[in-house]
Structure formats: C-alpha cells, structure tokens
Design an enzyme around this catalytic site. Structure first.
Site, mmCIF file in Angstrom:
data_model
loop_
_atom_site.group_PDB
_atom_site.id
_atom_site.type_symbol
_atom_site.label_atom_id
_atom_site.label_comp_id
_atom_site.label_asym_id
_atom_site.label_seq_id
_atom_site.Cartn_x
_atom_site.Cartn_y
_atom_site.Cartn_z
ATOM 1 N N HIS A 181 2.967 -10.897 -8.680
ATOM 2 C CA HIS A 181 1.844 -11.817 -8.538
ATOM 3 C C HIS A 181 0.779 -11.309 -7.574
ATOM 4 O O HIS A 181 -0.410 -11.571 -7.777
ATOM 5 C CB HIS A 181 2.368 -13.195 -8.131
ATOM 6 C CG HIS A 181 3.212 -13.818 -9.196
ATOM 7 N ND1 HIS A 181 4.275 -14.652 -8.925
ATOM 8 C CD2 HIS A 181 3.160 -13.707 -10.557
ATOM 9 C CE1 HIS A 181 4.824 -15.036 -10.077
ATOM 10 N NE2 HIS A 181 4.165 -14.479 -11.065
ATOM 11 N N GLU B 267 5.701 -17.920 -25.150
ATOM 12 C CA GLU B 267 7.054 -18.210 -24.672
ATOM 13 C C GLU B 267 7.934 -18.550 -25.867
ATOM 14 O O GLU B 267 7.614 -19.451 -26.646
ATOM 15 C CB GLU B 267 7.035 -19.375 -23.671
ATOM 16 C CG GLU B 267 8.402 -19.826 -23.203
ATOM 17 C CD GLU B 267 9.256 -18.686 -22.665
ATOM 18 O OE1 GLU B 267 10.413 -18.576 -23.085
ATOM 19 O OE2 GLU B 267 8.739 -17.905 -21.823
ATOM 20 N N GLY C 6 7.214 -12.774 -27.541
ATOM 21 C CA GLY C 6 6.112 -12.143 -26.829
ATOM 22 C C GLY C 6 5.730 -10.783 -27.365
ATOM 23 O O GLY C 6 4.545 -10.430 -27.427
ATOM 24 N N ASP D 221 5.977 -8.878 -19.420
ATOM 25 C CA ASP D 221 6.992 -9.153 -18.404
ATOM 26 C C ASP D 221 8.230 -9.765 -19.055
ATOM 27 O O ASP D 221 8.521 -10.944 -18.887
ATOM 28 C CB ASP D 221 6.381 -10.119 -17.366
ATOM 29 C CG ASP D 221 7.388 -10.603 -16.353
ATOM 30 O OD1 ASP D 221 8.390 -9.907 -16.136
ATOM 31 O OD2 ASP D 221 7.187 -11.692 -15.789
ATOM 32 N N SER E 179 3.055 -16.745 -13.417
ATOM 33 C CA SER E 179 1.825 -16.053 -13.820
ATOM 34 C C SER E 179 0.921 -16.910 -14.708
ATOM 35 O O SER E 179 -0.313 -16.796 -14.596
ATOM 36 C CB SER E 179 2.167 -14.719 -14.496
ATOM 37 O OG SER E 179 3.155 -14.879 -15.485
#
Length: 285
Positions: free
Chosen positions: A18, A122, A148, A168, A104
């Site tokens: 972050h 998601e 994703g 991520d 995020s």
C-alpha cells in the site's frame, strides 16, 4: 498459502504494497489526464482490525502497528498516513485510534478524480458482495465478480488508456507463479503503456530470484523490483517478506521509495538479517 485476507490485513506485506501503491497513484495524478485503475484480486476492500480474524492472527501488530508506533511515520510516509487518517479520524501519532485498515480497493477509490475509472475484480462470491457494500455506490467504480486473471485480459487495454493495474493474487495454487507470469506478460502485451504493480510473497529468496529472472527475459520496458524481508528468506515453510514488480515505473521512483523501504524494514523487522532492496530488473531502452 491458504488464507482469507481478513486474517492478514495490515501485515508487513500489506504495508509494503500500500505504501508503494499510494506513491504510484500520486505520480499518475501529477498529470490532469484521467486514469483507469484495475485491481485484479480485490478482496473485501476494508478491514476491521478489532474483528475476530485480525485479533486471532495478530499479524497487523507487527505490520501497520509496528510502523505507526514510531511517531516519525506521519512524516516519512505522508500519503500512507493521510489515507489512514481519512479512514480513522481519531488516529494519533504513535498509532492510537487505528481501528480500520484500507484494502487496495479503498485506496484506489479514495484517489479518484473527475473522469477516473476503477475496476475491482473478486472471484469469491461472498467477498465480492462485501466489497460492493464496503465501496458503496460510486459511478466511477465497477465491481466485477470474476477471476482476476481472466478479467485482466477482458479489461485491457482500458479506457482511458493511462493507468495502473495492481495484480495481487492469493497464491493458494501450487502453480500460482506460472499463472501470474502468463497474466503479467499478456497484460503487458495488451497494454504496453500501462503501469503494472505485481505483488508476490517471499519465502525462499533463491526461487523468487529465479522466477524474476525468467520473467525479466520477456519484458522489454523498464521494470523495478522492490522487496522487503522481515527475516532472512531461507525457510520456504513461512512467508519471510514480500515484493512488488513495477513495470513502467514513474521517473525517479526508486529514489522516492528508498528511504520509505528502509524505514519500513527498521520498524517491521522480526529478526536480524531483515532487508530492503530496490533493483532494476529490466533497464529502460
């Protein structure tokens, strides 16, 4: 790795990710042109550090808790501090008043200006619904209940073309690094001018270095590697650190991040031999 992120919110991997993400957003927003921001594995978007999951793991205490316990954090990490303060109005120097931790998606939404777009992806159905609730109704933000990696192909190149994709994954599958490499290369091929920020865990440094070298041979633009380990990365049975690959980094990004990473290493180190390093994985043409 097999986890729900609520157990790990605010840990040392989150903090590095972050801090870097906010600096990337700041660089993008120095120009007035709109941007499109993509989060491929968004999670819940917002986490309660007083909830049972966070309290049971306690990981945030050695991550964001350790960082904010130093009153210098507000000065050395100003954008990170400001974001935490907006989310936790009672936050004080030293870390008291910290209750909620931003994922995020929250940070991306918080950065939005007129004309900007955010796409959040998601796969977990319950998490996707919670993400919608946490983000709220925002015409600039789209929540996609989908894989994703598949979404990166579908959403790139985005409109507008300037922007950033945060990649991520959860690293739950044994072949996750191979899948990640294919997704990164395809996304870069489809969106050559886009910035990509690729987060990864570090267990064994040797295997990570081999993965990075193989990936670097197929990337043709400048790529930085930012890594922070909280202990020597020799035991593959545990997460010893994390890193980010930044493809198409902003100008002088390494110089901007170096003092921040050194500070984070000092605050979050668990054993002697912790490290922070920024290397150029691929040089600019």
């Amino acid at each position: 790795m097999n986890y729900r992120h609520a157990f790990h919110a605010g840990n040392f991997g989150d903090v590095l990710k972050h801090v870097v993400l906010l600096e990337l957003l700041d660089a993008l927003h120095r120009k007035p042109n709109p941007v499109h921001l993509i989060d491929s594995h968004a999670g819940l978007g917002l986490y309660d550090l007083a909830a049972d999951e966070a309290q049971r793991s306690g990981e945030y205490r050695f991550g964001i808790g350790a960082v904010l316990s130093d009153p210098a954090a507000a000065k050395l990490l100003p954008r990170y501090w400001d974001a935490l303060k907006r989310l936790n109005p009672d936050l004080k120097a030293g870390g008291s008043g910290l209750r909620r931790y931003p994922g995020s998606p929250w940070l991306l939404q918080d950065s939005v200006r007129a004309g900007d777009r955010v796409s959040l992806c998601e796969l977990h159905p319950q998490d996707a619904e919670t993400l919608r609730q946490n983000i709220g109704r925002d015409p600039a933000v789209s929540v996609h209940h989908r894989d994703g990696f598949e979404a990166l192909k579908a959403l790139t190149p985005p409109t507008p073309r300037r922007g950033l994709a945060l990649i991520d994954p959860a690293f739950e599958a044994k072949d996750e690094f191979d899948t990640l490499s294919k997704a990164v290369l395809l996304t870069h091929q489809r969106w050559a001018t886009g910035q990509l920020a690729v987060w990864y865990p570090i267990k064994d440094q040797k295997s990570i270095d081999q993965w990075k070298s193989a990936l670097a041979r197929q990337i043709k633009v400048e790529t930085l590697c930012l890594e922070l380990t909280v202990r020597p990365a020799k035991d593959a049975r545990q997460m010893n650190g994390s890193g980010l690959l930044v493809i198409n980094p902003p100008w002088q990004f390494a110089e901007t991040l170096k003092p921040m990473l050194e500070f984070l290493k000092t605050r979050m180190a668990r054993e002697s031999g912790a490290g922070a390093r920024i290397t150029t994985l691929v040089k600019a043409n």
